[in-house]
Design a protein around this motif. Structure first.
Motif, PDB file in Angstrom:
ATOM      1  N   ARG A  67       2.315  -1.483   0.359  1.00 46.00           N
ATOM      2  CA  ARG A  67       2.660  -2.863   0.000  1.00 46.00           C
ATOM      3  C   ARG A  67       1.662  -3.823   0.633  1.00 46.00           C
ATOM      4  NH1 ARG A  67       7.179  -0.494   1.947  1.00 46.00           N
ATOM      5  NH2 ARG A  67       8.736   0.163   0.414  1.00 46.00           N
ATOM      6  N   TYR A  90      -5.085   6.633   1.343  1.00 44.30           N
ATOM      7  CA  TYR A  90      -6.095   5.594   1.576  1.00 44.30           C
ATOM      8  C   TYR A  90      -7.326   6.183   2.267  1.00 44.30           C
ATOM      9  CZ  TYR A  90      -7.941   1.082   3.298  1.00 44.30           C
ATOM     10  OH  TYR A  90      -8.734  -0.008   3.581  1.00 44.30           O
ATOM     11  N   ARG A 109      -9.287   8.219  -0.195  1.00 47.07           N
ATOM     12  CA  ARG A 109     -10.012   7.423  -1.197  1.00 47.07           C
ATOM     13  C   ARG A 109     -11.341   6.910  -0.653  1.00 47.07           C
ATOM     14  NH1 ARG A 109      -7.445   5.103  -5.798  1.00 47.07           N
ATOM     15  NH2 ARG A 109      -5.771   6.530  -6.443  1.00 47.07           N
ATOM     16  N   THR A 158      -3.048  -0.850  -2.654  1.00 44.50           N
ATOM     17  CA  THR A 158      -2.013  -0.919  -3.685  1.00 44.50           C
ATOM     18  C   THR A 158      -2.026   0.327  -4.564  1.00 44.50           C
ATOM     19  OG1 THR A 158      -3.504  -2.190  -5.126  1.00 44.50           O
ATOM     20  CG2 THR A 158      -2.001  -3.437  -3.720  1.00 44.50           C
ATOM     21  N   ARG A 159      -3.218   0.861  -4.848  1.00 45.98           N
ATOM     22  CA  ARG A 159      -3.293   2.083  -5.647  1.00 45.98           C
ATOM     23  C   ARG A 159      -2.717   3.278  -4.907  1.00 45.98           C
ATOM     24  NH1 ARG A 159      -8.532   0.114  -7.174  1.00 45.98           N
ATOM     25  NH2 ARG A 159      -9.582   1.637  -5.824  1.00 45.98           N
ATOM     26  N   CYS A 160      -2.709   3.198  -3.582  1.00 45.89           N
ATOM     27  CA  CYS A 160      -2.179   4.302  -2.772  1.00 45.89           C
ATOM     28  C   CYS A 160      -0.699   4.120  -2.449  1.00 45.89           C
ATOM     29  CB  CYS A 160      -2.974   4.416  -1.481  1.00 45.89           C
ATOM     30  SG  CYS A 160      -4.678   4.978  -1.730  1.00 45.89           S
ATOM     31  N   GLY A 161      -0.075   3.101  -3.020  1.00 47.24           N
ATOM     32  CA  GLY A 161       1.362   2.907  -2.826  1.00 47.24           C
ATOM     33  C   GLY A 161       1.745   2.094  -1.614  1.00 47.24           C
ATOM     34  N   GLY A 202       0.881   6.843   1.898  1.00 49.18           N
ATOM     35  CA  GLY A 202      -0.099   5.840   1.498  1.00 49.18           C
ATOM     36  C   GLY A 202      -1.310   5.814   2.403  1.00 49.18           C
ATOM     37  N   ALA A 219      -7.291  -3.549  -2.810  1.00 55.27           N
ATOM     38  CA  ALA A 219      -7.190  -2.864  -4.103  1.00 55.27           C
ATOM     39  C   ALA A 219      -6.816  -1.397  -3.916  1.00 55.27           C
ATOM     40  CB  ALA A 219      -8.514  -2.988  -4.858  1.00 55.27           C
ATOM     41  N   VAL A 220      -7.466  -0.728  -2.965  1.00 57.30           N
ATOM     42  CA  VAL A 220      -7.171   0.683  -2.727  1.00 57.30           C
ATOM     43  C   VAL A 220      -5.768   0.856  -2.150  1.00 57.30           C
ATOM     44  CG1 VAL A 220      -7.824   2.685  -1.325  1.00 57.30           C
ATOM     45  CG2 VAL A 220      -9.575   1.372  -2.518  1.00 57.30           C
TER      46      VAL A 220
END
Length: 315
Positions: free
Chosen positions: A139, A260, A263, A134-137, A256, A131-132
């Motif tokens: 793939r 990550y 986060r 994908t939120r950080c760009g 990314g 989940a994190v």
């Protein structure tokens, strides 16, 4: 911070990865204390008081002693579990040790953690990682976590080929007590049977890839290594066949990865990527306490130096 302030390395005795970092710190004259909470209380002693000045006192092993107020950095690697034995009293004692000694080790004033154990725990869960990411760009291949066999079969039919991955690489043994490893494996469509319903399972679309990458991150210093030569899906089963080459990560991956780490509040992370035939990088997972010492010395030494820099500087 004083040059005499120690670095605390929390790990078991047989940790070759920690050995490389400890060796680098010793070469620099930085004092180091190695402590395995699994040795408490037989070989580790603890007397720590709390007052207006914060925690202070004494934590000792057979060969070293430190005051928790003086620790500059903590390298949290792979300690053994707190001893429990059998029976209710033993389990109660292990819980008290975990919350007592463990709580103190996680709350050293002014210490810089690589990584803090609670941040490691948060970042170990693969659903959170995906989940994190994908939120950080980053793939991520299409992934399904389920305990419903019909949903697993549908995912395999729609996304195939698909691989199975364990959600957690914990201790696992067969009926005879022999240690087992759950590897990444292909999932035939007819293999998603009623056994899926017994627990959560992770299924992921298999990437048609050109190579694998292990990207080791130490704060803003990234060490991407391309891994070629694996004859199978899981390169960890084929070390004798592998070749390694340091490469540059694409700018979007660099952004990314750094996002990550931020986060999750991590200083260190071992990221696994696959490079598709089109050259794009796909993230599989990030082990917040992953291994890197098996690489050849010209690759592993810069990582050890970066970690020692971080621990010596205290942040």
């Amino acid at each position: 911070m004083r040059d005499t302030a120690p670095v605390l390395v929390v790990t078991r005795l047989d940790d070759a990865t920690a050995d490389l970092v400890i060796g680098e710190l010793h070469r620099r004259g930085v004092p180091v204390m190695r402590l395995d909470p699994g040795d408490f209380p037989d070989e580790v002693t603890l007397t720590v008081a709390f007052d207006a000045s914060g925690p202070h006192g004494r934590i000792g092993t057979r060969t070293r002693t430190l005051d928790p107020a003086t620790v500059r950095s903590v390298y949290w690697r792979r300690p053994r579990p707190y001893a429990s034995g059998t029976g209710r009293t033993a389990r109660w004692c292990a819980d008290q040790a975990r919350h007592g000694l463990g709580g103190i080790l996680a709350a050293l004033p002014g210490a810089h953690y690589v990584n803090h154990p609670w941040r490691n725990h948060d970042a170990e869960h693969k659903p959170a990682q995906l989940a994190v990411a994908t939120r950080c760009g980053l793939r991520v291949p299409p992934t399904l976590i389920t305990n419903e066999p019909e949903q697993a079969r549908r995912f395999v039919a729609e996304q195939g080929p698909v691989v199975y991955k364990p959600l957690w690489n914990g201790d696992f043994a067969d009926d005879d007590g022999r240690a087992m490893t759950v590897w990444i494996e292909d999932v035939p469509e007819d293999s998603a049977d009623a056994g899926v319903s017994r627990t959560a399972h992770l299924f992921q679309k298999r990437l048609d890839k050109a190579a694998d990458v292990r990207l080791t991150a130490v704060a803003d210093r990234l060490f991407p290594v391309r891994i070629d030569g694996s004859p199978g899906i899981d390169w960890r089963r084929h070390y004798d066949s592998l070749t390694y080459r340091v490469v540059a990560a694409p700018p979007d991956v660099v952004r990314g990865v750094r996002a990550y780490l931020d986060r999750f509040g991590l200083v260190f992370g071992a990221f696994d990527f696959g490079i598709g035939l089109d050259g794009r990088w796909w993230m599989y997972e990030c082990n917040p306490n992953g291994q890197w010492a098996w690489f050849p010395d010209d690759i592993s030494r810069p990582v050890a130096v970066a970690l020692a820099d971080r621990l010596q500087q205290g942040g």
